[in-house]
Scaffold this motif. Structure first.
Motif, PDB file in Angstrom:
ATOM      1  N   MET A 197      55.409   5.148  12.092  1.00 54.62           N
ATOM      2  CA  MET A 197      54.287   4.297  12.380  1.00 54.62           C
ATOM      3  C   MET A 197      54.655   3.284  13.466  1.00 54.62           C
ATOM      4  SD  MET A 197      51.195   3.548  11.958  1.00 54.62           S
ATOM      5  CE  MET A 197      51.005   4.916  10.882  1.00 54.62           C
ATOM      6  N   ARG A 198      55.847   2.723  13.365  1.00 52.49           N
ATOM      7  CA  ARG A 198      56.258   1.724  14.348  1.00 52.49           C
ATOM      8  C   ARG A 198      56.374   2.339  15.742  1.00 52.49           C
ATOM      9  NH1 ARG A 198      58.933   0.427   9.590  1.00 52.49           N
ATOM     10  NH2 ARG A 198      60.859   1.397  10.200  1.00 52.49           N
ATOM     11  N   ILE A 248      52.876   2.584  17.215  1.00 55.08           N
ATOM     12  CA  ILE A 248      52.376   1.280  17.651  1.00 55.08           C
ATOM     13  C   ILE A 248      52.981   0.916  18.996  1.00 55.08           C
ATOM     14  CG2 ILE A 248      52.358  -1.199  17.145  1.00 55.08           C
ATOM     15  CD1 ILE A 248      52.359  -0.343  14.134  1.00 55.08           C
ATOM     16  N   TRP A 268      45.160  -6.385  15.316  1.00 56.09           N
ATOM     17  CA  TRP A 268      45.380  -4.959  15.100  1.00 56.09           C
ATOM     18  C   TRP A 268      44.806  -4.598  13.745  1.00 56.09           C
ATOM     19  CZ3 TRP A 268      49.964  -3.077  12.139  1.00 56.09           C
ATOM     20  CH2 TRP A 268      49.977  -1.685  12.041  1.00 56.09           C
ATOM     21  N   SER A 284      43.735  -2.024  10.795  1.00 56.92           N
ATOM     22  CA  SER A 284      44.088  -0.724  10.213  1.00 56.92           C
ATOM     23  C   SER A 284      43.544  -0.666   8.794  1.00 56.92           C
ATOM     24  CB  SER A 284      45.602  -0.520  10.205  1.00 56.92           C
ATOM     25  OG  SER A 284      46.211  -1.376   9.258  1.00 56.92           O
ATOM     26  N   TYR A 329      50.885   1.399   7.256  1.00 57.13           N
ATOM     27  CA  TYR A 329      50.333   0.236   7.948  1.00 57.13           C
ATOM     28  C   TYR A 329      50.662  -1.083   7.265  1.00 57.13           C
ATOM     29  CZ  TYR A 329      47.516   3.751  10.317  1.00 57.13           C
ATOM     30  OH  TYR A 329      47.111   4.839  11.029  1.00 57.13           O
ATOM     31  N   THR A 367      56.663  -2.704   9.211  1.00 57.30           N
ATOM     32  CA  THR A 367      55.647  -2.399  10.230  1.00 57.30           C
ATOM     33  C   THR A 367      54.910  -3.661  10.643  1.00 57.30           C
ATOM     34  OG1 THR A 367      55.354  -0.175   9.334  1.00 57.30           O
ATOM     35  CG2 THR A 367      53.579  -1.035  10.723  1.00 57.30           C
ATOM     36  N   ARG A 368      54.482  -4.444   9.665  1.00 64.01           N
ATOM     37  CA  ARG A 368      53.747  -5.672   9.971  1.00 64.01           C
ATOM     38  C   ARG A 368      54.625  -6.684  10.708  1.00 64.01           C
ATOM     39  NH1 ARG A 368      48.929  -6.115   7.329  1.00 64.01           N
ATOM     40  NH2 ARG A 368      49.071  -8.366   7.020  1.00 64.01           N
ATOM     41  N   PRO A 408      48.435  -8.245  12.511  1.00 65.35           N
ATOM     42  CA  PRO A 408      47.935  -7.199  11.618  1.00 65.35           C
ATOM     43  C   PRO A 408      46.798  -7.686  10.724  1.00 65.35           C
ATOM     44  CG  PRO A 408      50.328  -7.379  11.496  1.00 65.35           C
ATOM     45  CD  PRO A 408      49.835  -8.570  12.264  1.00 65.35           C
ATOM     46  N   THR A 442      43.864  -5.818   7.876  1.00 59.21           N
ATOM     47  CA  THR A 442      43.495  -4.584   7.189  1.00 59.21           C
ATOM     48  C   THR A 442      42.041  -4.667   6.740  1.00 59.21           C
ATOM     49  OG1 THR A 442      44.350  -5.475   5.104  1.00 59.21           O
ATOM     50  CG2 THR A 442      45.830  -4.052   6.373  1.00 59.21           C
TER      51      THR A 442
END
Length: 121
Positions: A1-2, A5, A25, A27, A33, A38-39, A49, A51
């Motif tokens: 995932m990273r 991005i 961003w 998601s 995510y 990742t965050r 981030p 959601t």
């Protein structure tokens, strides 16, 4: 995932260590995510981030429609030996989607055509 991005940010803004200004961003709540790593990485490069609410299909509808279109009109009709090939072709597909692909909701115009028509006097 990273990696995805970083690839997306580099394709849009070039090679940067950090975006010039913070960008939201959005998601869904998938594990990839919402993972702490990742965050944290997203914040490090200038993304904030966010959601969608859990069990709220309305807020995630546009993203789901986009993913469905990319899968249907690009991925499934292309010979793709692996995920790396998809990642390499994705910027071209997104460019085509925005510049040439007709969208029913936009009167069968591409987003670029639609925006150009809106900005003309």
């Amino acid at each position: 995932m990273r990696d995805l991005i970083i690839t997306a940010v580099e394709n849009r803004f070039g090679q940067v260590n950090r975006l010039p200004e913070t960008i939201e961003w959005l998601s869904d709540n998938g594990s990839g995510y919402i993972a702490h790593e990742t965050r944290a990485m997203a914040r490090d490069i200038g993304l904030e981030p966010r959601t969608t609410p859990v069990r709220s299909p309305q807020s995630n509808g546009m993203a789901e429609a986009f993913v469905k279109t990319i899968k249907r009109d690009y991925i499934r009709v292309s010979p793709l030996p692996d995920a790396r090939t998809v990642m390499e072709r994705l910027p071209l597909w997104i460019e085509h989607y925005n510049s040439l692909h007709p969208h029913k909701a936009l009167g069968y115009r591409s987003p670029c055509e639609f925006i150009a028509d809106q900005t003309q006097p």
